[in-house]
Design a protein around this motif. Structure first.
Motif, PDB file in Angstrom:
ATOM      1  N   ARG A  78       1.039  -1.881  -0.433  1.00  0.00           N
ATOM      2  CA  ARG A  78      -0.085  -0.241   0.085  1.00  0.00           C
ATOM      3  C   ARG A  78       1.231   0.811   0.170  1.00  0.00           C
ATOM      4  O   ARG A  78       1.266   1.523   0.613  1.00  0.00           O
ATOM      5  CB  ARG A  78      -0.576   0.368   1.367  1.00  0.00           C
ATOM      6  CG  ARG A  78      -2.054   1.091   1.235  1.00  0.00           C
ATOM      7  CD  ARG A  78      -3.016   1.381   2.785  1.00  0.00           C
ATOM      8  NE  ARG A  78      -2.185   0.994   3.461  1.00  0.00           N
ATOM      9  CZ  ARG A  78      -1.566   1.284   4.812  1.00  0.00           C
ATOM     10  NH1 ARG A  78      -1.566   2.858   4.452  1.00  0.00           N
ATOM     11  NH2 ARG A  78      -0.910   1.406   5.758  1.00  0.00           N
ATOM     12  N   ASP A 113       0.812  -3.497   4.924  1.00  0.00           N
ATOM     13  CA  ASP A 113      -0.076  -3.827   4.115  1.00  0.00           C
ATOM     14  C   ASP A 113       0.866  -4.928   2.673  1.00  0.00           C
ATOM     15  O   ASP A 113      -0.412  -5.693   1.842  1.00  0.00           O
ATOM     16  CB  ASP A 113      -0.890  -3.529   3.289  1.00  0.00           C
ATOM     17  CG  ASP A 113      -2.007  -2.696   4.253  1.00  0.00           C
ATOM     18  OD1 ASP A 113      -2.104  -3.359   6.086  1.00  0.00           O
ATOM     19  OD2 ASP A 113      -3.064  -2.082   4.363  1.00  0.00           O
ATOM     20  N   VAL A 143      -1.391 -10.381   0.916  1.00  0.00           N
ATOM     21  CA  VAL A 143      -2.004  -8.947   1.607  1.00  0.00           C
ATOM     22  C   VAL A 143      -3.014  -9.338   2.008  1.00  0.00           C
ATOM     23  O   VAL A 143      -2.974  -9.774   1.663  1.00  0.00           O
ATOM     24  CB  VAL A 143      -2.589  -8.122  -0.082  1.00  0.00           C
ATOM     25  CG1 VAL A 143      -0.912  -8.192  -0.760  1.00  0.00           C
ATOM     26  CG2 VAL A 143      -3.263  -8.391  -0.796  1.00  0.00           C
ATOM     27  N   ARG A 147      -7.402  -5.710  -0.326  1.00  0.00           N
ATOM     28  CA  ARG A 147      -6.634  -4.946  -1.331  1.00  0.00           C
ATOM     29  C   ARG A 147      -7.063  -4.962  -2.934  1.00  0.00           C
ATOM     30  O   ARG A 147      -7.364  -6.247  -3.151  1.00  0.00           O
ATOM     31  CB  ARG A 147      -5.555  -5.935  -1.276  1.00  0.00           C
ATOM     32  CG  ARG A 147      -4.514  -4.929   0.355  1.00  0.00           C
ATOM     33  CD  ARG A 147      -4.712  -3.272   0.518  1.00  0.00           C
ATOM     34  NE  ARG A 147      -3.711  -3.361  -1.091  1.00  0.00           N
ATOM     35  CZ  ARG A 147      -2.698  -3.198  -1.487  1.00  0.00           C
ATOM     36  NH1 ARG A 147      -1.696  -4.056  -0.285  1.00  0.00           N
ATOM     37  NH2 ARG A 147      -2.164  -2.573  -2.078  1.00  0.00           N
ATOM     38  N   ARG A 148      -7.593  -4.290  -3.369  1.00  0.00           N
ATOM     39  CA  ARG A 148      -7.595  -4.647  -4.702  1.00  0.00           C
ATOM     40  C   ARG A 148      -6.474  -4.324  -5.747  1.00  0.00           C
ATOM     41  O   ARG A 148      -5.486  -2.943  -6.087  1.00  0.00           O
ATOM     42  CB  ARG A 148      -8.630  -2.676  -5.264  1.00  0.00           C
ATOM     43  CG  ARG A 148      -9.770  -2.545  -5.478  1.00  0.00           C
ATOM     44  CD  ARG A 148     -10.574  -1.603  -5.601  1.00  0.00           C
ATOM     45  NE  ARG A 148     -11.850  -1.402  -4.920  1.00  0.00           N
ATOM     46  CZ  ARG A 148     -12.628  -0.159  -5.108  1.00  0.00           C
ATOM     47  NH1 ARG A 148     -12.577   0.354  -5.969  1.00  0.00           N
ATOM     48  NH2 ARG A 148     -13.735  -0.097  -5.016  1.00  0.00           N
ATOM     49  N   ARG A 159      -3.812 -13.697  -0.294  1.00  0.00           N
ATOM     50  CA  ARG A 159      -5.152 -12.476  -0.103  1.00  0.00           C
ATOM     51  C   ARG A 159      -5.171 -13.206   1.350  1.00  0.00           C
ATOM     52  O   ARG A 159      -5.720 -14.543   1.465  1.00  0.00           O
ATOM     53  CB  ARG A 159      -6.327 -12.549  -0.449  1.00  0.00           C
ATOM     54  CG  ARG A 159      -6.184 -11.691  -2.158  1.00  0.00           C
ATOM     55  CD  ARG A 159      -7.242 -11.199  -2.697  1.00  0.00           C
ATOM     56  NE  ARG A 159      -7.439 -10.564  -4.032  1.00  0.00           N
ATOM     57  CZ  ARG A 159      -6.805  -9.811  -3.745  1.00  0.00           C
ATOM     58  NH1 ARG A 159      -6.486  -8.747  -2.823  1.00  0.00           N
ATOM     59  NH2 ARG A 159      -6.772  -8.809  -5.601  1.00  0.00           N
TER      60      ARG A 159
END
Length: 358
Positions: A78, A113, A143, A147-148, A159
């Motif tokens: 991030r 992140d 992550v 999160r995109r 993820r």
């Protein structure tokens, strides 16, 4: 600015040498470079190259393992607000100390992140059974779930609903071994490779079997037959290591020799349960707590509790020891056992029980 004009190093002094070679488009623009300048330097035969979307290596030639790791984290992390609103640095006066770039994040915050996981993380944890970093086509990076972010090139996005606390290895945030194992095993179909990784995790002292099984359970990997087989071997390995530590604790800390691996019975009655060690003259029993998340924890604990209550009603003191406590605080566990043995003289005599091999 032509292709040979060096970047001003002043705002980037807070970065390591590798991080100064692996930069984002935003960082390059903060140095006064336009998109056209960046693209020109990344043309075939140019001095730079684009490793990942928006991430550039400021030199030609193949990226090193360390450069790939920093590129992956730079892509996945991030972006700190301070990188989006880079402030100019006022030149220092002659003789003054070089100022720290204002608002620049510290090393642990640079990759917010995001952390390396999977086989790359195990290689960083020095697993001999993990392939070398440069041989990996893809590097897994963990992550947060929301999160995109998409996998790209050599990056595979993994993820997690909750991020574990990373280990810092040479400035790289790395997932803890149990989580890294689960992410590695998720992509492996070779039963031998899975077994070697799990065995090394326990035999090498990286973690306890329960922690590995917990992560594999949460990742829903225990429905795969080759993983189940490897876990069975892992638990047997972990049990053997814990028993060896228990023997060492008794020997190295001068405890009286117990009888090992026995079962207690009331004369003419049903079994009272198996024990890992028992001191008949002191009526002190020791049991290794090797429960795993794969088992019904509540049912297992109820069984432990019933056995303990029954034995203590008979005047037998029961000491529970976990493999992790034996590994991390053997001396403290020896003190617990020694205290129980010394206190036996102050208790009422225990009921007579029959001791039989288990």
């Amino acid at each position: 600015m032509n292709h040979d004009t060096p970047l001003s190093p002043r705002p980037l002094r807070h970065l390591s040498d590798v991080q100064q070679r692996v930069l984002t488009a935003a960082q390059l623009r903060s140095q006064g470079m336009s998109t056209a300048d960046i693209n020109a330097r990344c043309r075939p035969g140019g001095p730079w190259q684009q490793l990942l979307p928006g991430v550039f290596l400021l030199r030609p030639g193949p990226a090193t393992g360390e450069e790939r790791l920093h590129a992956v984290l730079t892509y996945a992390a991030r972006s700190p607000v301070t990188e989006q609103t880079e402030q100019p640095v006022v030149p220092a006066q002659p003789g003054a100390r070089e100022p720290h770039a204002p608002g620049t994040p510290s090393a642990p915050q640079r990759y917010a992140d995001a952390m390396i996981t999977g086989l790359a993380a195990l290689a960083l944890h020095r697993f001999s059974s993990a392939p070398p970093l440069l041989s990996l086509d893809r590097i897994d990076v963990l992550v947060p779930r929301l999160r995109r972010l998409r996998s790209a090139s050599c990056v595979r996005i993994v993820r997690a609903p909750g991020m574990p606390k990373p280990a810092q290895i040479a400035g790289i945030p790395v997932a803890p071994v149990p989580r890294a194992l689960a992410d590695a095993v998720a992509g492996l179909t070779d039963a031998g490779a899975v077994r070697r990784l799990l065995t090394e995790a326990v035999r090498g002292g990286h973690c306890e079997p329960a922690a590995v099984v917990r992560e594999l359970t949460q990742a829903r990997l225990l429905s795969r037959p080759h993983v189940v087989d490897a876990v069975d071997s892992l638990l047997a390995e972990g049990r053997a290591i814990a028993e060896d530590r228990l023997y060492r604790m008794v020997t190295e800390h001068g405890l009286p020799d117990p009888v090992w691996n026995v079962e207690l019975r009331l004369p003419g009655g049903p079994p009272l349960g198996g024990l890992d060690a028992y001191w008949p003259d002191h009526a002190v029993a020791l049991e290794l707590d090797t429960r795993t998340p794969r088992q019904d924890d509540d049912a297992m604990w109820s069984e432990y509790a019933r056995k303990r209550e029954h034995l203590e009603r008979l005047g037998i003191t029961v000491v529970h020891v976990t493999p992790k406590k034996l590994r991390d605080s053997m001396e403290q566990q020896a003190t617990v056992v020694r205290t129980a043995l010394m206190a036996s003289g102050d208790r009422e005599p225990a009921a007579y029980v029959v001791v039989v091999p288990r």
